[in-house]
Design a protein around this motif. Structure first.
Motif, short mmCIF file in Angstrom:
data_model
loop_
_atom_site.label_atom_id
_atom_site.label_comp_id
_atom_site.label_asym_id
_atom_site.label_seq_id
_atom_site.Cartn_x
_atom_site.Cartn_y
_atom_site.Cartn_z
N LEU A 1 48.11 16.48 66.19
CA LEU A 1 48.96 17.00 67.25
C LEU A 1 49.71 15.88 67.96
CD1 LEU A 1 49.75 19.43 69.12
CD2 LEU A 1 47.75 18.84 70.51
N LEU A 2 51.00 16.08 68.14
CA LEU A 2 51.83 15.24 69.00
C LEU A 2 52.33 16.12 70.14
CD1 LEU A 2 54.00 13.37 66.32
CD2 LEU A 2 51.80 12.67 67.29
N ARG A 3 52.30 15.56 71.39
CA ARG A 3 52.63 16.40 72.56
C ARG A 3 53.56 15.63 73.49
NH1 ARG A 3 47.44 17.93 74.85
NH2 ARG A 3 47.48 19.73 73.44
N TRP A 4 54.57 16.36 74.02
CA TRP A 4 55.49 15.83 75.00
C TRP A 4 55.57 16.77 76.20
CZ3 TRP A 4 56.20 15.96 69.84
CH2 TRP A 4 56.58 14.79 69.16
N GLN A 5 55.90 16.20 77.35
CA GLN A 5 56.29 16.99 78.52
C GLN A 5 57.75 16.67 78.79
OE1 GLN A 5 54.70 19.24 80.38
NE2 GLN A 5 52.67 19.10 79.41
N LEU A 6 58.63 17.63 78.59
CA LEU A 6 60.06 17.41 78.72
C LEU A 6 60.59 18.11 79.96
CD1 LEU A 6 61.33 17.92 75.05
CD2 LEU A 6 60.56 15.81 76.17
N ASP A 7 61.38 17.37 80.76
CA ASP A 7 62.05 17.94 81.93
C ASP A 7 63.49 18.25 81.55
OD1 ASP A 7 59.91 17.77 83.84
OD2 ASP A 7 60.18 15.59 83.78
N LEU A 8 63.89 19.48 81.77
CA LEU A 8 65.24 19.92 81.42
C LEU A 8 65.95 20.43 82.67
CD1 LEU A 8 64.80 21.88 78.07
CD2 LEU A 8 66.00 19.73 78.40
N ALA A 9 67.08 19.79 82.99
CA ALA A 9 67.91 20.29 84.07
C ALA A 9 68.70 21.49 83.58
CB ALA A 9 68.86 19.18 84.54
N PRO A 10 69.27 22.30 84.46
CA PRO A 10 70.07 23.45 84.03
C PRO A 10 71.19 23.02 83.09
CG PRO A 10 69.64 23.58 86.38
CD PRO A 10 69.13 22.25 85.94
N GLY A 11 71.26 23.66 81.95
CA GLY A 11 72.29 23.36 80.96
C GLY A 11 72.06 22.08 80.17
N ALA A 12 70.98 21.37 80.42
CA ALA A 12 70.73 20.10 79.74
C ALA A 12 70.01 20.32 78.42
CB ALA A 12 69.91 19.17 80.64
N SER A 13 69.96 19.28 77.60
CA SER A 13 69.25 19.34 76.32
C SER A 13 68.49 18.04 76.11
CB SER A 13 70.23 19.58 75.17
OG SER A 13 71.13 18.50 75.04
N ARG A 14 67.45 18.12 75.33
CA ARG A 14 66.64 16.95 74.94
C ARG A 14 66.37 17.05 73.44
NH1 ARG A 14 63.33 14.55 78.81
NH2 ARG A 14 62.76 13.12 77.11
N THR A 15 66.33 15.89 72.78
CA THR A 15 66.12 15.85 71.34
C THR A 15 64.93 14.97 71.00
OG1 THR A 15 68.45 16.21 70.82
CG2 THR A 15 67.12 15.19 69.11
N ILE A 16 64.11 15.47 70.11
CA ILE A 16 62.99 14.71 69.54
C ILE A 16 63.28 14.53 68.06
CG2 ILE A 16 60.51 14.73 69.02
CD1 ILE A 16 60.18 16.62 71.46
N GLU A 17 63.15 13.31 67.57
CA GLU A 17 63.35 13.04 66.15
C GLU A 17 62.04 12.59 65.53
OE1 GLU A 17 66.93 11.08 64.49
OE2 GLU A 17 65.51 9.57 63.74
N LEU A 18 61.68 13.23 64.45
CA LEU A 18 60.50 12.84 63.69
C LEU A 18 60.94 12.42 62.30
CD1 LEU A 18 59.58 15.59 65.52
CD2 LEU A 18 57.37 14.69 64.76
N ARG A 19 60.39 11.33 61.80
CA ARG A 19 60.75 10.82 60.48
C ARG A 19 59.47 10.59 59.69
NH1 ARG A 19 65.23 8.39 58.23
NH2 ARG A 19 66.29 8.49 60.24
N THR A 20 59.38 11.26 58.54
CA THR A 20 58.21 11.14 57.67
C THR A 20 58.59 10.32 56.45
OG1 THR A 20 57.38 13.29 58.41
CG2 THR A 20 56.46 12.40 56.37
N THR A 21 57.83 9.27 56.21
CA THR A 21 58.10 8.37 55.09
C THR A 21 56.86 8.24 54.23
OG1 THR A 21 57.53 6.45 56.45
CG2 THR A 21 59.86 7.06 56.32
N GLN A 22 57.07 7.67 53.05
CA GLN A 22 56.00 7.58 52.05
C GLN A 22 55.79 6.13 51.64
OE1 GLN A 22 57.14 8.39 48.01
NE2 GLN A 22 55.32 9.59 47.62
N HIS A 23 54.56 5.80 51.40
CA HIS A 23 54.23 4.50 50.82
C HIS A 23 53.26 4.74 49.69
CE1 HIS A 23 56.13 2.46 54.20
NE2 HIS A 23 55.54 3.35 54.96
N ARG A 24 53.56 4.19 48.53
CA ARG A 24 52.70 4.35 47.36
C ARG A 24 52.11 3.01 46.97
NH1 ARG A 24 52.94 8.62 43.64
NH2 ARG A 24 54.54 10.18 44.01
#
Length: 662
Positions: free
Chosen positions: A189-212
């Motif tokens: 589990l990953l968890r955030w608490q995001l505050d959003l003003a009226p009409g605002a937006s927030r973005t979370i980016e997750l990147r999954t990579t591989q190592h062999r």
């Protein structure tokens, strides 16, 4: 030394095709060797085949988003391009009265394992949102997932700004930006608490990579075909052409032995690897966009060619492929070996550099040497040997002999006259042995039994009889059929028994064993339909070519212009839509290339770059209205052609050295 047949590429399940899980309603993103398979709602729950994959390994099987302690309500999911998709959802927080959602959620998922989650506030007051992402994986191979043999989820560990999973063979890491406020490895589990003003937006980016462990995975390939465009009176042509180019580019893979060479993988999700015949046919159909893909594919297959003395000398290895209930499996190596000199001969006409042609010519000569030895005492080519003499195999052999002879003669190599003589003999024997006369004009047999008895089935494979190929000087090659028989075949292919209204059936409706979903016994195969359209157009059968093309374009529109390799051949009626095949690859190399092949066939481009000429033979009547094709390549330079609403062709851009021929 001889080379073994290419191994099954990563991610190809050993299970039979009929046992594959359904993927017809999945949202598939591909940028080979990366792959994402998602349900329309976008939540990866750890069930079934859904997941994020790289080089056949599942990096994520669970990716569940929760906002405000609940799953967002999914409202839409669809592809944005070959390599990415968007999933839209909404959330009601209770901050506003009434039934309207007050938070919008957009997830843009990329095949490479990147996902951007954007939350937008529609409320009139600030809100604080708890956002959770639950992640998990089994790091299973796609083959095991498809066969239902994937193991349990692996325990996760916290890794920098994300989570990590590992086995002795592989590792996956998911990193987040901004870093989560809390990471619980035990729950994934990953968890955030995001505050959003009226009409605002927030973005979370997750990147999954591989190592062999061991060799690093082969990297992605930039699309060399991306400059090609279509535009015209029917906007669907532009959309189909664009999507076809994108899908074919998304399937390009580097050769592990020579990473500078790339080929088109057969299809996603099941066959994201080299399939010699299909990779060659895709490269051939994409020749109007440039010869680079053809050259690289030919180099790759030349390295696999059998060099040991014996009956297989010169043959390109390839796996067996099912042919339906009527015939035993056929050898794709036979098809690839016969395609090799054809692709090289036509690529030379489109402008492959002469030094590249010279480099590949010895391998083509070995293919033609194998062809001479493989023709049986009856003059036909068995596939496999001993086995049936398939109609399409004779078409491939004849085309290889005719175009191979033209190639050898143009390059000053011996053997051209012998090949031409063999082609003449094959034409005579085919017309006598394969054509079944009847009161309706007759038909070609789908195959001859080893004892010479014809198998009187009418199949879509007969379209290959009209695909004769191009010769120097803007000429079309002679075919196995004379004009009368070609006209009869055109009538058969354009009749309702074969034309489903969405494309060409792989077997006529009333034949024994017909199955609208049968991959060789009824289902529409986009590649075969495009071969029929181009062959009919080249032979001058305007009505039949236009009819099949119109149905194929309508099917492309219904599938969002990403054509599956096959779909059900249910007869089209008013208000109906084409029915997907649950196990079909989508995208598939030959289905993507089919859009390029069918639309460029409207222009009838006949190049002879070594002679410095190009001729046009557009399909009369302009069935799609005015059409302009640009970003094509002839003689290594940009080429653009316009077809008017009257069916007249005009070259708008070409290399300075090219002259318009007759």
């Amino acid at each position: 030394m001889s080379h073994p047949a290419p191994p099954r590429p990563p991610g190809v399940p050993a299970a039979r095709r009929s046992e594959l899980p359904p993927v017809h309603d999945a949202v598939i993103c591909v940028s080979a060797p990366c792959l994402a398979i998602s349900p329309e709602h976008g939540q990866l729950t750890g069930q079934g085949i859904d997941g994020i994959y790289r080089s056949g390994r599942r990096l994520l099987s669970r990716f569940v988003l929760r906002v405000g302690g609940r799953d967002p309500v999914a409202v839409q999911g669809h592809s944005l391009a070959a390599d990415r998709a968007v999933f839209t959802a909404t959330v009601r927080t209770g901050a506003e009265p009434g039934p309207d959602p007050d938070i919008g959620v957009e997830r843009v998922r990329h095949a490479d394992g990147t996902e951007r989650i954007t939350l937008r506030s529609f409320t009139a007051r600030p809100v604080r949102l708890p956002v959770e992402v639950l992640l998990g994986t089994d790091l299973a191979e796609l083959a095991a997932v498809a066969a239902g043999r994937a193991g349990p989820e692996l325990p996760a560990g916290v890794h920098a700004a994300g989570l990590r999973w590992s086995t002795g063979e592989a590792e996956a890491v998911t990193a987040a930006e901004p870093p989560p406020d809390e990471a619980l490895a035990s729950a994934g589990l990953l968890r955030w608490q995001l505050d959003l003003a009226p009409g605002a937006s927030r973005t979370i980016e997750l990147r999954t990579t591989q190592h062999r462990a061991g060799r690093a995975p082969v990297g992605q390939v930039a699309n060399p075909l991306a400059d090609a465009r279509a535009e015209g009176d029917d906007p669907r042509a532009a959309a189909w052409f664009r999507t076809s180019v994108e899908d074919l580019g998304a399937l390009l893979l580097r050769d592990p032995e020579e990473p500078g060479d790339a080929f088109a993988a057969a299809g996603a999700p099941w066959r994201l690897g080299l399939a010699p015949a299909e990779s060659l046919w895709a490269a051939r159909m994409a020749l109007p966009l440039g010869t680079g893909l053809a050259a690289a594919t030919l180099r790759i297959l030349a390295r696999t060619q059998t060099e040991d003395p014996g009956p297989d000398l010169g043959k390109i290895p390839g796996p067996m492929r099912g042919a339906g209930a009527q015939l035993p499996p056929g050898c794709t190596g036979t098809e690839a070996t016969l395609a090799f000199p054809v692709v090289l001969a036509e690529a030379r006409l489109w402008g492959m550099p002469e030094d590249e042609v010279a480099r590949l010519l010895p391998a083509a000569e070995r293919c033609l040497l194998w062809l001479r030895g493989a023709l049986g005492e009856d003059g036909f080519l068995a596939d496999p040997d001993p086995g049936p003499r398939r109609c399409e195999t004779q078409a491939h052999a004849h085309r290889a002999a005719v175009l191979g002879a033209d190639l050898l003669a143009a390059c000053g190599r011996p053997g051209a006259e012998e090949l031409r003589d063999r082609a003449v003999g094959l034409r005579e024997r085919f017309r006598a042995g394969f054509w079944i006369d009847g009161p309706d004009g007759g038909r070609p047999a789908s195959a001859l039994h080893p004892d010479g008895r014809p198998l009187p089935r009418l199949t879509g494979a007969a379209a290959h009889l009209l695909d004769t190929g191009l010769l120097g000087g803007g000429r079309t090659a002679p075919g196995l059929l004379d004009r009368t028989r070609a006209e009869q075949l055109a009538r058969l292919l354009g009749a309702p028994a074969m034309d489903s209204g969405w494309g060409l059936r792989s077997m006529a409706v009333k034949e024994p064993g017909y199955n609208p979903f049968g991959h060789r016994s009824g289902a529409v195969r986009a590649y075969e339909s495009a071969v029929a359209v181009a062959g009919l157009a080249q032979a001058g059968f305007e009505k039949e070519a236009a009819g099949l093309l119109g149905g194929l374009l309508d099917a492309a529109e219904a599938f969002g212009y990403r054509m599956p390799e096959m779909f059900a051949a249910e007869q089209r009626i008013t208000g109906s839509a084409p029915v997907p095949h649950p196990a079909a690859c989508r995208p598939a190399a030959v289905a993507a290339a089919a859009g390029i092949h069918a639309l460029t066939a409207l222009a009838g481009i006949r190049p002879d770059a070594p002679a410095g000429t190009v001729a046009l033979a557009p399909l009369p009547g302009a069935p799609l209205g005015g059409l302009r094709l640009s970003g094509l390549r002839v003689a290594g330079e940009p080429f653009a052609v316009r077809i008017s609403r009257l069916g007249l062709g005009m070259v708008e851009e070409a290399a300075d050295a090219l002259q318009l021929g007759g």
